[in-house]
Design a protein around this motif. Structure first.
Motif, mmCIF file in Angstrom:
data_model
loop_
_atom_site.group_PDB
_atom_site.id
_atom_site.type_symbol
_atom_site.label_atom_id
_atom_site.label_comp_id
_atom_site.label_asym_id
_atom_site.label_seq_id
_atom_site.Cartn_x
_atom_site.Cartn_y
_atom_site.Cartn_z
ATOM 1 N N GLN A 254 6.136 -13.158 4.607
ATOM 2 C CA GLN A 254 5.469 -12.404 5.877
ATOM 3 C C GLN A 254 5.799 -11.000 5.921
ATOM 4 O OE1 GLN A 254 7.072 -14.602 9.382
ATOM 5 N NE2 GLN A 254 5.389 -16.181 9.097
ATOM 6 N N THR A 255 7.026 -10.623 5.401
ATOM 7 C CA THR A 255 7.178 -9.216 5.490
ATOM 8 C C THR A 255 6.632 -8.437 4.402
ATOM 9 O OG1 THR A 255 9.636 -9.808 6.333
ATOM 10 C CG2 THR A 255 9.287 -7.666 5.330
ATOM 11 N N MET B 201 5.585 0.831 -6.048
ATOM 12 C CA MET B 201 7.159 0.725 -5.656
ATOM 13 C C MET B 201 7.496 0.473 -4.236
ATOM 14 S SD MET B 201 8.707 1.835 -8.498
ATOM 15 C CE MET B 201 10.301 2.368 -7.938
ATOM 16 N N LYS B 202 6.585 0.949 -3.569
ATOM 17 C CA LYS B 202 7.292 0.787 -2.063
ATOM 18 C C LYS B 202 6.760 -0.604 -1.551
ATOM 19 C CE LYS B 202 6.881 5.550 -0.548
ATOM 20 N NZ LYS B 202 6.100 6.553 0.410
ATOM 21 N N ARG B 203 5.803 -1.589 -1.962
ATOM 22 C CA ARG B 203 5.884 -2.882 -1.444
ATOM 23 C C ARG B 203 6.872 -3.717 -1.389
ATOM 24 N NH1 ARG B 203 0.571 -4.705 -5.105
ATOM 25 N NH2 ARG B 203 1.481 -4.557 -7.170
ATOM 26 N N PHE B 204 7.553 -3.686 -2.757
ATOM 27 C CA PHE B 204 8.823 -4.605 -2.918
ATOM 28 C C PHE B 204 10.105 -3.540 -2.292
ATOM 29 C CE2 PHE B 204 6.053 -6.696 -5.765
ATOM 30 C CZ PHE B 204 6.347 -7.887 -5.318
ATOM 31 N N LYS B 205 10.107 -2.356 -2.696
ATOM 32 C CA LYS B 205 11.105 -1.405 -2.135
ATOM 33 C C LYS B 205 11.402 -1.685 -0.727
ATOM 34 C CE LYS B 205 13.094 2.922 -2.473
ATOM 35 N NZ LYS B 205 14.375 2.505 -3.456
ATOM 36 N N ASN B 206 10.230 -1.493 0.131
ATOM 37 C CA ASN B 206 10.269 -1.473 1.745
ATOM 38 C C ASN B 206 10.808 -3.209 2.096
ATOM 39 O OD1 ASN B 206 9.508 1.003 1.418
ATOM 40 N ND2 ASN B 206 7.523 0.932 2.098
ATOM 41 N N THR B 207 10.184 -4.056 1.309
ATOM 42 C CA THR B 207 10.348 -5.343 1.721
ATOM 43 C C THR B 207 11.730 -5.800 1.720
ATOM 44 O OG1 THR B 207 8.229 -6.276 0.877
ATOM 45 C CG2 THR B 207 9.875 -7.963 1.163
ATOM 46 N N PHE B 208 12.316 -5.171 0.552
ATOM 47 C CA PHE B 208 13.974 -5.824 0.303
ATOM 48 C C PHE B 208 14.663 -4.819 1.645
ATOM 49 C CE2 PHE B 208 12.976 -7.393 -3.720
ATOM 50 C CZ PHE B 208 13.736 -8.282 -3.913
ATOM 51 N N GLU B 209 14.243 -3.686 1.629
ATOM 52 C CA GLU B 209 14.887 -2.804 2.781
ATOM 53 C C GLU B 209 14.930 -3.293 4.251
ATOM 54 O OE1 GLU B 209 13.516 1.255 2.382
ATOM 55 O OE2 GLU B 209 14.599 1.722 0.367
#
Length: 232
Positions: free
Chosen positions: A49-50, A74-82
């Motif tokens: 969902q995130t 880069m940001k789609r996974f980086k932001n998800t983990f964050e």
């Protein structure tokens, strides 16, 4: 009503290639490899969902030219983990993104009637793909799902250096075909970015609306790819 067609462009994701089904498999495989054992407190449901919310927002920004394709990747996974208070360096994020894209391209589910209609239309028209997706990934998707043989042209946003609904990508695609704008038909699932944008660029258009039974009053609409059989 469409008329005097010499060439047909299709969108790929959501139009011929079943992005929803294939992406769910690839995202789950990515979660299993990079998240499940390392971060056991993160559930797949929350992760999915995130990611999907973040990815959707980034694609919208990418279409509006607010971010670059590199930012998107880069940001789609980086932001998800964050969102789960996990900070990863760029090389780790790149590894995750590359795994996801490769696994995604290995999936083979197609929208209903895709092979049937491509087989029929390819006997009458020259066919192409016009996509906002990344070229290498789109090529692998088409090959692995067995539909690459139907297309003579593939135009992607990274190759054209423009993204739908920007007119530049449509003009670039037309130049690749050597046909006139008015003799090219574009078929896609996104009313605004595919059909209305294509029409503004001078192409004819058919909207594939498989999510509901709504037919647009001013746009040629089909609810199934099989309907193309009676229109073309």
């Amino acid at each position: 009503m469409v008329k005097n067609i010499d060439f047909i462009f299709f969108d790929l994701d959501h139009t011929l290639w079943d992005f929803e089904s294939n992406s769910k498999i690839a995202l789950k495989n990515t979660f299993d490899k990079f998240v499940q054992n390392r971060y056991p407190l993160i559930t797949y449901k929350n992760y999915e969902q995130t990611y999907e919310a973040i990815n959707l927002d980034l694609w919208d920004k990418y279409r509006k030219k607010l971010i670059t394709v590199e930012d998107l990747k880069m940001k789609r996974f980086k932001n998800t983990f964050e969102k789960f208070d996990v900070r990863l360096n760029d090389s780790a994020i790149e590894e995750i993104n590359e795994f996801y894209l490769f696994d995604l391209s290995e999936q083979t589910a197609l929208i209903e009637h895709t092979e049937y209609i491509l087989e029929k239309l390819s006997k009458k028209y020259e066919l192409g793909i016009l996509t906002n997706g990344f070229k290498e990934t789109q090529i692998r998707k088409m090959k692995n799902s067995g539909i690459d043989k139907y297309f003579s042209v593939l135009v992607s946003s990274d190759e054209a250096n423009a993204i739908k609904p920007d007119r530049k990508i449509f003009d670039y695609a037309v130049n690749e075909t050597k046909h006139k704008h008015e003799n090219i038909l574009y078929i896609g699932d996104d009313l605004e970015n595919d059909i209305i944008a294509g029409k503004k660029a001078g192409l004819q258009g058919i909207w594939l609306n498989i999510l509901s039974d709504e037919r647009h009053p001013e746009v040629e609409t089909i609810l199934s790819l099989k309907e193309l059989e009676t229109l073309l």
